[in-house]
Enzyme design. Sequence first.
Site: not given
Ligand SMILES: NC(=O)c1ccc[n+]([C@@H]2O[C@H](COP(=O)([O-])OP(=O)(O)OC[C@H]3O[C@@H](n4cnc5c(N)ncnc54)[C@H](O)[C@@H]3O)[C@@H](O)[C@H]2O)c1
Length: 271
Positions: A154, A182, A185
Site C-alpha cells: 500500500s 497497517y 505491516s
Molecule cells: N481497497 C483499498 O483502498 C486498498 C488500498 C491500498 C491497499 N489495499 C490492499 O489491497 C488488498 C485487498 O484490499 P480489499 O479492499 O479488497 O480488502 P477487503 O477487506 O475487501 O478484502 C480482504 C479479504 O481478506 C480476507 N481475510 C481477512 N483476514 C483473513 C485471514 N486471516 N485469512 C484469509 N483471508 C482473510 C477477508 O475475509 C476479505 O475477504 C489488501 O491487502 C489491502 O491492504 C487496499
Amino acid sequence: MQSDRFFDVTDELVAITGVSGQLGLQYAKTFLDRGARVIGLDKVESAGARELSRENPSRLLNVTADVTDRQSLAGALAIGTEKFGKAPTVLINNAAIDAPPSAPIEENGPFESYPEQSWDLVMEVNLKGVFLACQVFGAAMAAAGKGSIINIASIYGMVSPDQSIYDYRRARGETFFKPVAYSASKSGILNLTRYLAVYWAKKHVRVNSLSIAGVFNGQEREFIDAYCGRIPVGRMADKDEYNGAVVFLASAASSYMTGANLVVDGGWTAI
Ligand SMILES: NC(=O)c1ccc[n+]([C@@H]2O[C@H](COP(=O)([O-])OP(=O)(O)OC[C@H]3O[C@@H](n4cnc5c(N)ncnc54)[C@H](O)[C@@H]3O)[C@@H](O)[C@H]2O)c1
C-alpha cells in the site's frame, strides 16, 4: 518470447488470498477472463466469490483458509494441487485487515494509546499471513522451479498516512487518526519481498510487491473530497484498475523483474 505472448496467463494456476474481498474478486475475474485457473482462499466465501465459482466450476476452486494458520494454508495447497494436477504458479498475497468499523475507539485514537492487541492482530494477518503463505506456496513453486509471487502492499507502507485527510472527522468532534499497525505491516511486506526475491532467484520464483492507493467503495463524501484533493490525479481508483498490474507481474511481461515494488497510486507517492 513473442511480444503477443508477454501477457499470456493461460498456463498459470493462480492462488489468491482474500478472494472474497473487493480487490481479490477482481483479480480472480481478470485471471479467469484470460484463461487461467484460480484457487481462491479466504476465511469466508462471499456471495461474489461463490457466484464466480458457480460460473467457472472447472477453473475456479474456492477454499476456506486462514492465512494466519500454516496447516490451513497447507490444506488449501493440497486440495488445489489435487484438483488442478499441479502446484500453483502464481500467488497473490492480497488478504489483509485494516481497522474495521467495529474497532474499539482507541484503535483510531492517538498513537500513544493504540492497543497492543490491535497491533498484534494486524501484524498477524497482514505480515505473518504473507510470510506463511510464501512459506507454504513458495516452497511448492521453488520445488517446481517456476513461480511469481505478488505481495499486495500500500502507499501507506511507503509513506505515512496523511492525517490531514481526516481533519473533517476531527472538525465534527471525533478523535481520529489513521492507525499505525497497517502502515508498519505493509512496509514489512516490502522487505519480505526483497528477501524472498534474492532467496528464490535461482529457483526461478520471482517475488514482487504491488503498492496501491485507495479504491472507491462508497466512502463518505467528506473523505472522498479530502482524499481526491490530496491525490494528483484527483480521484480514487476504480476497483478494476490494478488488474493490469497483477497480470503484468504474473506473466512473462515481467520475466526480468524480481524484488521490485511496483507502484500504482495515481501519483500519491510522487509528492
Ligand atoms: N481497497 C483499498 O483502498 C486498498 C488500498 C491500498 C491497499 N489495499 C490492499 O489491497 C488488498 C485487498 O484490499 P480489499 O479492499 O479488497 O480488502 P477487503 O477487506 O475487501 O478484502 C480482504 C479479504 O481478506 C480476507 N481475510 C481477512 N483476514 C483473513 C485471514 N486471516 N485469512 C484469509 N483471508 C482473510 C477477508 O475475509 C476479505 O475477504 C489488501 O491487502 C489491502 O491492504 C487496499
